[in-house]
Every structure is written in structure tokens, then in C-alpha cells.
Design a protein around this motif. Structure first.
Motif, PDB file in Angstrom:
ATOM      1  N   GLU A  81       0.821  -1.214   0.000  1.00  0.00           N
ATOM      2  CA  GLU A  81       0.000   0.000   0.000  1.00  0.00           C
ATOM      3  C   GLU A  81       0.853   1.262   0.000  1.00  0.00           C
ATOM      4  OE1 GLU A  81      -2.606  -0.484   3.359  1.00  0.00           O
ATOM      5  OE2 GLU A  81      -3.661  -2.151   2.407  1.00  0.00           O
ATOM      6  N   ARG A  82       1.842   1.327   0.867  1.00  0.00           N
ATOM      7  CA  ARG A  82       2.670   2.540   0.974  1.00  0.00           C
ATOM      8  C   ARG A  82       3.485   2.801  -0.291  1.00  0.00           C
ATOM      9  NH1 ARG A  82       5.194   2.203   7.066  1.00  0.00           N
ATOM     10  NH2 ARG A  82       3.216   1.895   8.140  1.00  0.00           N
ATOM     11  N   GLU A  83       3.847   1.743  -0.986  1.00  0.00           N
ATOM     12  CA  GLU A  83       4.648   1.896  -2.206  1.00  0.00           C
ATOM     13  C   GLU A  83       3.782   1.954  -3.463  1.00  0.00           C
ATOM     14  OE1 GLU A  83       7.914   2.541  -2.002  1.00  0.00           O
ATOM     15  OE2 GLU A  83       7.715   2.383   0.176  1.00  0.00           O
ATOM     16  N   GLY A  84       2.447   1.874  -3.292  1.00  0.00           N
ATOM     17  CA  GLY A  84       1.536   1.983  -4.427  1.00  0.00           C
ATOM     18  C   GLY A  84       1.585   0.800  -5.378  1.00  0.00           C
ATOM     19  N   ILE A  85       1.835  -0.385  -4.831  1.00  0.00           N
ATOM     20  CA  ILE A  85       1.931  -1.596  -5.643  1.00  0.00           C
ATOM     21  C   ILE A  85       0.639  -2.395  -5.493  1.00  0.00           C
ATOM     22  CG2 ILE A  85       3.193  -3.754  -5.990  1.00  0.00           C
ATOM     23  CD1 ILE A  85       5.650  -2.284  -4.814  1.00  0.00           C
ATOM     24  N   GLU A  86       0.086  -2.817  -6.610  1.00  0.00           N
ATOM     25  CA  GLU A  86      -1.136  -3.607  -6.585  1.00  0.00           C
ATOM     26  C   GLU A  86      -0.851  -5.009  -6.058  1.00  0.00           C
ATOM     27  OE1 GLU A  86      -3.637  -5.472 -10.080  1.00  0.00           O
ATOM     28  OE2 GLU A  86      -4.071  -3.321  -9.896  1.00  0.00           O
ATOM     29  N   GLY A  87      -1.768  -5.526  -5.262  1.00  0.00           N
ATOM     30  CA  GLY A  87      -1.639  -6.885  -4.756  1.00  0.00           C
ATOM     31  C   GLY A  87      -2.610  -7.139  -3.622  1.00  0.00           C
ATOM     32  N   THR A  88      -2.876  -8.396  -3.393  1.00  0.00           N
ATOM     33  CA  THR A  88      -3.782  -8.819  -2.336  1.00  0.00           C
ATOM     34  C   THR A  88      -3.008  -9.659  -1.339  1.00  0.00           C
ATOM     35  OG1 THR A  88      -5.615  -8.899  -3.921  1.00  0.00           O
ATOM     36  CG2 THR A  88      -5.916 -10.111  -1.856  1.00  0.00           C
ATOM     37  N   VAL A  89      -3.244  -9.399  -0.068  1.00  0.00           N
ATOM     38  CA  VAL A  89      -2.626 -10.182   0.995  1.00  0.00           C
ATOM     39  C   VAL A  89      -3.746 -10.912   1.717  1.00  0.00           C
ATOM     40  CG1 VAL A  89      -1.289 -10.125   3.123  1.00  0.00           C
ATOM     41  CG2 VAL A  89      -0.746  -8.556   1.255  1.00  0.00           C
ATOM     42  N   ARG A  90      -3.552 -12.196   1.923  1.00  0.00           N
ATOM     43  CA  ARG A  90      -4.559 -13.015   2.587  1.00  0.00           C
ATOM     44  C   ARG A  90      -3.894 -13.769   3.738  1.00  0.00           C
ATOM     45  NH1 ARG A  90      -7.544 -14.927  -1.856  1.00  0.00           N
ATOM     46  NH2 ARG A  90      -8.658 -12.984  -1.560  1.00  0.00           N
ATOM     47  N   VAL A  91      -4.418 -13.557   4.948  1.00  0.00           N
ATOM     48  CA  VAL A  91      -3.967 -14.303   6.120  1.00  0.00           C
ATOM     49  C   VAL A  91      -5.011 -15.394   6.365  1.00  0.00           C
ATOM     50  CG1 VAL A  91      -3.393 -14.217   8.578  1.00  0.00           C
ATOM     51  CG2 VAL A  91      -2.843 -12.275   7.100  1.00  0.00           C
ATOM     52  N   LEU A  92      -4.552 -16.635   6.366  1.00  0.00           N
ATOM     53  CA  LEU A  92      -5.445 -17.772   6.547  1.00  0.00           C
ATOM     54  C   LEU A  92      -5.265 -18.344   7.945  1.00  0.00           C
ATOM     55  CD1 LEU A  92      -4.839 -19.454   3.093  1.00  0.00           C
ATOM     56  CD2 LEU A  92      -6.762 -17.980   3.756  1.00  0.00           C
ATOM     57  N   GLY A  93      -6.332 -18.294   8.728  1.00  0.00           N
ATOM     58  CA  GLY A  93      -6.303 -18.832  10.081  1.00  0.00           C
ATOM     59  C   GLY A  93      -6.585 -20.321  10.037  1.00  0.00           C
ATOM     60  N   SER A  94      -5.634 -21.102  10.528  1.00  0.00           N
ATOM     61  CA  SER A  94      -5.699 -22.557  10.425  1.00  0.00           C
ATOM     62  C   SER A  94      -5.864 -23.216  11.794  1.00  0.00           C
ATOM     63  CB  SER A  94      -4.421 -23.057   9.758  1.00  0.00           C
ATOM     64  OG  SER A  94      -4.384 -24.472   9.778  1.00  0.00           O
ATOM     65  N   PRO A  95      -7.068 -23.651  12.113  1.00  0.00           N
ATOM     66  CA  PRO A  95      -7.244 -24.405  13.343  1.00  0.00           C
ATOM     67  C   PRO A  95      -6.727 -25.825  13.163  1.00  0.00           C
ATOM     68  CG  PRO A  95      -9.313 -24.319  12.156  1.00  0.00           C
ATOM     69  CD  PRO A  95      -8.311 -23.501  11.379  1.00  0.00           C
ATOM     70  N   ALA A  96      -6.272 -26.413  14.230  1.00  0.00           N
ATOM     71  CA  ALA A  96      -5.883 -27.823  14.231  1.00  0.00           C
ATOM     72  C   ALA A  96      -4.971 -28.192  13.082  1.00  0.00           C
ATOM     73  CB  ALA A  96      -7.128 -28.710  14.232  1.00  0.00           C
ATOM     74  N   ALA A  97      -3.968 -27.379  12.855  1.00  0.00           N
ATOM     75  CA  ALA A  97      -3.054 -27.605  11.724  1.00  0.00           C
ATOM     76  C   ALA A  97      -2.493 -29.020  11.766  1.00  0.00           C
ATOM     77  CB  ALA A  97      -1.924 -26.593  11.753  1.00  0.00           C
ATOM     78  N   GLY A  98      -2.681 -29.731  10.686  1.00  0.00           N
ATOM     79  CA  GLY A  98      -2.116 -31.066  10.564  1.00  0.00           C
ATOM     80  C   GLY A  98      -2.869 -32.146  11.322  1.00  0.00           C
ATOM     81  N   ARG A  99      -4.016 -31.818  11.855  1.00  0.00           N
ATOM     82  CA  ARG A  99      -4.800 -32.820  12.601  1.00  0.00           C
ATOM     83  C   ARG A  99      -6.132 -33.037  11.904  1.00  0.00           C
ATOM     84  NH1 ARG A  99      -2.292 -29.509  15.939  1.00  0.00           N
ATOM     85  NH2 ARG A  99      -0.960 -30.323  17.565  1.00  0.00           N
ATOM     86  N   SER A 100      -6.624 -34.237  11.920  1.00  0.00           N
ATOM     87  CA  SER A 100      -7.917 -34.504  11.309  1.00  0.00           C
ATOM     88  C   SER A 100      -9.006 -34.445  12.378  1.00  0.00           C
ATOM     89  CB  SER A 100      -7.918 -35.851  10.617  1.00  0.00           C
ATOM     90  OG  SER A 100      -7.606 -36.858  11.555  1.00  0.00           O
ATOM     91  N   ALA A 101     -10.211 -34.161  11.920  1.00  0.00           N
ATOM     92  CA  ALA A 101     -11.347 -34.032  12.847  1.00  0.00           C
ATOM     93  C   ALA A 101     -11.804 -35.361  13.370  1.00  0.00           C
ATOM     94  CB  ALA A 101     -12.493 -33.335  12.149  1.00  0.00           C
TER      95      ALA A 101
END
Length: 132
Positions: free
Chosen positions: A112-132
Motif C-alpha cells: 500500500e505505501r509503495e503503491g503496488i497492486e496486490g492482495t494479501v490473505r492471512v489464513l487462520g488454520s485451526p488444528a493444523a495437521g490434525r484430522s477431525a
């Protein structure tokens, strides 16, 4: 100013609140798919940082998606925050959680500060690497 410097400044400016977020998650260890406190703390922090947050994303109550910016490229970072039975956050996922959040913030601010186009996505991962 370089992208790297701008990103570093963004993390430095948020350092105290990121540390508080990490300590808060550490103080409330939650196991696989029950990370209600961490989910709320992380999504509130990201919303306050200007991300559009989708709580309970992808059909999982404690997953989330937080997006900032638009257009391509899209850069995604993972934030995991579950604890282990009997030992809490000895796994360090409270640190992994804020590392992902910090990386997302840094890249979004730099673009944003440098005026560059792009999307940032933070993905919240519960139970990483574990099955339900």
C-alpha cells in the motif's frame, strides 16, 4: 524507501500489540477445532489492522480468512493457533499465529505505501495437521 524497510517499519510499529496478542493466545491454550478465544483475538486484531475478515471460513468454526488489498498477485500466509493436549502452547503455535499475522501486515503495508497492486490473505488454520 524500499519494500523491505517499509515492511520492517510496519512490524516495528505493531510489535507491542503483536506481543500482547501472542501472550493472550498462550494464556488461553485451546486444542484442535476448539480455538474460540484465539479465533476471536486474531480476527479482531486483523480487523483493527484494516483487513476484511471472514470468521468461521471454509466451513470450520475456528478458521478465518483476512484480506487486504486488491488485484494480483495474491500473497497468502498461514496463521495456526491450536495447542497440544497436556502441554498447551509448548508447540509454539501462539508464535506461529502472530508470525503469520505480522507477515501479512508487513506485506500489506509495504504494498500500500509503495503503491503496488496486490492482495494479501492471512489464513487462520485451526488444528493444523490434525484430522477431525
Amino acid at each position: 524507501m524500499s519494500l523491505e524497510h517499509t515492511a520492517s517499519q510496519a512490524i516495528d510499529a505493531a510489535s507491542a500489540s503483536l506481543r500482547a496478542l501472542s501472550l493472550d493466545i498462550h494464556a488461553h491454550p485451546e486444542q484442535a477445532y476448539a480455538e474460540v478465544h484465539a479465533h476471536q483475538a486474531l480476527t479482531e486484531w486483523l480487523a483493527e489492522a484494516g483487513f476484511a475478515v471472514t470468521p468461521s471460513a471454509y466451513g470450520m468454526e475456528t478458521a478465518f480468512e483476512a484480506t487486504r488489498g486488491e488485484g494480483g498477485p495474491t500473497i497468502a500466509v498461514l496463521s495456526e493457533y491450536d495447542a497440544l493436549p497436556g502441554i498447551g502452547h509448548a508447540c509454539g503455535h501462539n508464535l506461529i499465529a502472530i508470525s503469520g499475522v505480522a507477515a501479512g501486515l508487513a506485506v500489506a503495508e509495504a504494498l500500500e505505501r509503495e503503491g503496488i497492486e496486490g492482495t494479501v490473505r492471512v489464513l487462520g488454520s485451526p488444528a493444523a495437521g490434525r484430522s477431525a
